[in-house]
Structures are given as C-alpha cells and as structure tokens.
Design a protein around this motif. Structure first.
Motif, PDB file in Angstrom:
ATOM      1  N   SER A  48       7.684 -47.359 -20.736  1.00 13.88           N
ATOM      2  CA  SER A  48       8.209 -46.780 -21.982  1.00 13.88           C
ATOM      3  C   SER A  48       9.602 -47.305 -22.321  1.00 13.88           C
ATOM      4  O   SER A  48       9.911 -47.542 -23.490  1.00 13.88           O
ATOM      5  CB  SER A  48       8.219 -45.251 -21.906  1.00 13.88           C
ATOM      6  N   ALA A  79       2.836 -43.984 -21.178  1.00 15.62           N
ATOM      7  CA  ALA A  79       4.125 -44.399 -21.742  1.00 15.62           C
ATOM      8  C   ALA A  79       4.155 -44.167 -23.255  1.00 15.62           C
ATOM      9  O   ALA A  79       5.201 -43.841 -23.815  1.00 15.62           O
ATOM     10  CB  ALA A  79       4.392 -45.871 -21.433  1.00 15.62           C
ATOM     11  N   ILE A  82       5.429 -40.829 -24.032  1.00 13.82           N
ATOM     12  CA  ILE A  82       6.886 -40.760 -23.913  1.00 13.82           C
ATOM     13  C   ILE A  82       7.542 -41.312 -25.184  1.00 13.82           C
ATOM     14  O   ILE A  82       8.508 -40.747 -25.688  1.00 13.82           O
ATOM     15  CB  ILE A  82       7.360 -41.520 -22.650  1.00 13.82           C
ATOM     16  N   ILE A  88      12.837 -36.145 -23.979  1.00 12.46           N
ATOM     17  CA  ILE A  88      12.472 -36.677 -22.666  1.00 12.46           C
ATOM     18  C   ILE A  88      13.376 -35.996 -21.646  1.00 12.46           C
ATOM     19  O   ILE A  88      14.608 -36.060 -21.753  1.00 12.46           O
ATOM     20  CB  ILE A  88      12.644 -38.208 -22.608  1.00 12.46           C
ATOM     21  N   ARG A 105       9.113 -37.886 -17.398  1.00 12.89           N
ATOM     22  CA  ARG A 105       8.674 -39.226 -16.985  1.00 12.89           C
ATOM     23  C   ARG A 105       8.314 -39.248 -15.499  1.00 12.89           C
ATOM     24  O   ARG A 105       8.907 -38.529 -14.709  1.00 12.89           O
ATOM     25  CB  ARG A 105       9.809 -40.239 -17.204  1.00 12.89           C
ATOM     26  N   ASN A 106       7.360 -40.113 -15.136  1.00 11.22           N
ATOM     27  CA  ASN A 106       6.943 -40.284 -13.732  1.00 11.22           C
ATOM     28  C   ASN A 106       6.800 -38.942 -13.013  1.00 11.22           C
ATOM     29  O   ASN A 106       7.177 -38.796 -11.855  1.00 11.22           O
ATOM     30  CB  ASN A 106       7.939 -41.171 -12.967  1.00 11.22           C
ATOM     31  N   PRO A 137       3.441 -39.299 -16.844  1.00  7.70           N
ATOM     32  CA  PRO A 137       4.289 -38.190 -17.272  1.00  7.70           C
ATOM     33  C   PRO A 137       3.417 -36.954 -17.480  1.00  7.70           C
ATOM     34  O   PRO A 137       2.198 -37.043 -17.433  1.00  7.70           O
ATOM     35  CB  PRO A 137       4.816 -38.687 -18.624  1.00  7.70           C
TER      36      PRO A 137
END
Length: 193
Positions: A48, A79, A82, A88, A105-106, A137
């Motif tokens: 992303s 991604a 995101i 975020i 994220r992740n 995510p």
C-alpha cells in the motif's frame, strides 16, 4: 462493461485473469488517461505504501479519489483496502481517504502470519468461500453507512459503503469468482441508479 485494475504494483494480473474468466473486459490502469471509460476499478493487493506513493508520483491520487467520491465503483483487496480507508491505525494521513473505515496494516503479522479459511458470506454467496490472508490488514472500526459483510475471529475483513467494497483477503488467488461477480453486480446496480 470495462473494469479497470490499478496496475502500478501488486496482484493486478491475477484480477485481470479473474475478470476474463467471468467474461468481463479488464483494463490495466497506469495513468489518468486509463481512468477514462471504465465502469469500475479494482485496487489490488500489494504494498500500500508503494502504491500510494506511485499514485502521487503519477499525479493520479486526486483524480482517482474524486472519481470514487463521485460514484465510480471501487473494490480494494488487502493493500487496496488500505488505499481506500479514511484512517490508517498509527498513521496521521490516508491515501485516497474515501471509505469511512479505520484499518490496521499487517494486522495478521508478516508473511508467516498468512493463512486461509472458509466462510459463507450471505451477501456474496450461499456456498463457502475460501478466504486467503497474506500479511493482511483488518478493519478496526467502521462509521455510519458502512455495512460489515464478514468477520473472522471477531475482526472485520469485508465491508461495503455505497459504491465501495473492501476485502482484507485475496479472492483473486482462489478459484472462486463470487466476489468478482458481486462487484460486477454492484457496478450494474450503480448504473441503474
């Protein structure tokens, strides 16, 4: 019908193959010119941060954001989710910022945290769908107007808001085309509004 697939980085080829398999014309989107004449756009999985930077470098960020805000159907996988989020987790700025969700994220860890599971998602299909998560995510929270389509272990992994669909997982990496067909249906419904 022509569906664009953002082709700056990531799994765009896989989405193009899926569209072809269900008889839909896909178009690689690499510039503002490529955004013309499409009926919807898929933002694929990948990195992303890299895709967000390329959207800025190629002067596409504002144009794409405005098109989605003005009704262009968009589907973000991993991604791509995101890129579409307004918030975020842990970061002070968004990329396209068009969907009222807060993403982490992740969230499932690095590559070793990748996994797959099966789930029936009534809005999408009556049959179980394989959900493939790769450094995925998930959605921490949603605001009014966002419909939660699927949760896994209490985490939101698929949602829809007006003309925008997001999935934490990668339907393009399975043999099941239910999500691609659902996105086509979203586009058709959008046209009839």
């Amino acid at each position: 019908m022509i569906i664009g697939v953002l082709a700056l980085q990531g799994a765009f080829r896989e989405h193009m193959k899926c569209l072809k398999k269900i008889g839909i014309h896909g178009k690689l989107v690499k510039s503002n010119k490529d955004l013309e004449g499409i009926d919807g756009i898929i933002l694929p999985g990948g990195e992303s941060t890299a895709m967000g930077k390329l959207l800025v470098d190629f002067n596409m960020k504002e144009n794409l954001s405005n098109k989605i805000k003005n009704g262009l159907p968009a589907w973000g996988t991993c991604a791509g989710m995101i890129l579409l989020a307004k918030k975020i987790d842990g970061e002070n700025k968004a990329h396209l910022g068009v969907m009222d969700i807060d993403v982490k994220r992740n969230a499932y860890g690095r590559q070793l945290g990748s996994f797959s599971t099966e789930k029936i998602i009534p809005e999408i299909s009556d049959e179980p769908i394989e959900l493939v998560f790769i450094r995925a995510p998930y959605i921490n929270s949603v605001n009014n107007g966002v419909d939660i389509l699927c949760e896994v272990d209490g985490n939101i992994v698929a949602a829809k808001q007006r003309n925008i669909l997001v999935t934490s997982f990668h339907p393009e990496l399975t043999e099941n085309r239910a999500f691609h067909r659902y996105f086509v249906k979203m586009i058709k419904n959008n046209k009839s509004v």
